[in-house]
Motif scaffolding. Structure first.
Motif, PDB file in Angstrom:
ATOM      1  N   SER A 173       0.854  -1.190   0.000  1.00 26.67           N
ATOM      2  CA  SER A 173       0.000   0.000   0.000  1.00 26.67           C
ATOM      3  C   SER A 173       0.888   1.237   0.000  1.00 26.67           C
ATOM      4  O   SER A 173       2.077   1.181   0.347  1.00 26.67           O
ATOM      5  CB  SER A 173      -0.899   0.004   1.241  1.00 26.67           C
ATOM      6  N   ASN A 174       0.304   2.360  -0.388  1.00 33.63           N
ATOM      7  CA  ASN A 174       1.056   3.622  -0.355  1.00 33.63           C
ATOM      8  C   ASN A 174       1.543   3.904   1.056  1.00 33.63           C
ATOM      9  O   ASN A 174       2.668   4.374   1.253  1.00 33.63           O
ATOM     10  CB  ASN A 174       0.191   4.776  -0.857  1.00 33.63           C
ATOM     11  N   GLU A 220       5.428   4.447   2.203  1.00 29.34           N
ATOM     12  CA  GLU A 220       5.854   5.656   2.922  1.00 29.34           C
ATOM     13  C   GLU A 220       6.544   5.295   4.230  1.00 29.34           C
ATOM     14  O   GLU A 220       7.568   5.880   4.586  1.00 29.34           O
ATOM     15  CB  GLU A 220       4.654   6.557   3.208  1.00 29.34           C
TER      16      GLU A 220
END
Length: 89
Positions: free
Chosen positions: A27-28, A32
């Motif tokens: 996932s983003n 991150e």
């Protein structure tokens, strides 16, 4: 030339290969967190992570925590999606 719309239509109709279907996605949020925490995965780490997720899937898990060295990954097993990643800190 072929339009983007035509290419997108073809790709969306094409069946996924078994490699893509079994590969983990990130996932983003997980990307991150990995970047901000300096977590880097080598190919061997990815293989271990994928193996752990497959094992959790065979046991009927929906979500799982995978501990690898000083790092932890929370994975949605059904979607084969790494949701977040944490280091020892």
């Amino acid at each position: 030339g072929t339009s983007f719309k035509d290419i997108l239509g073809e790709k969306s109709k094409a069946p996924e290969s078994t490699d893509q279907a079994s590969a983990l996605k990130f996932s983003n949020h997980a990307v991150e967190r990995m970047f901000s925490r300096g977590i880097k995965l080598q190919q061997a780490d990815m293989t271990r992570l994928e193996s752990a997720v497959q094992k959790a899937e065979t046991k009927g898990s929906k979500d799982t925590l995978v501990l690898m060295g000083q790092n932890a990954f929370i994975v949605n097993v059904k979607n084969k999606m790494v949701v977040t990643a944490m280091d020892q800190n």
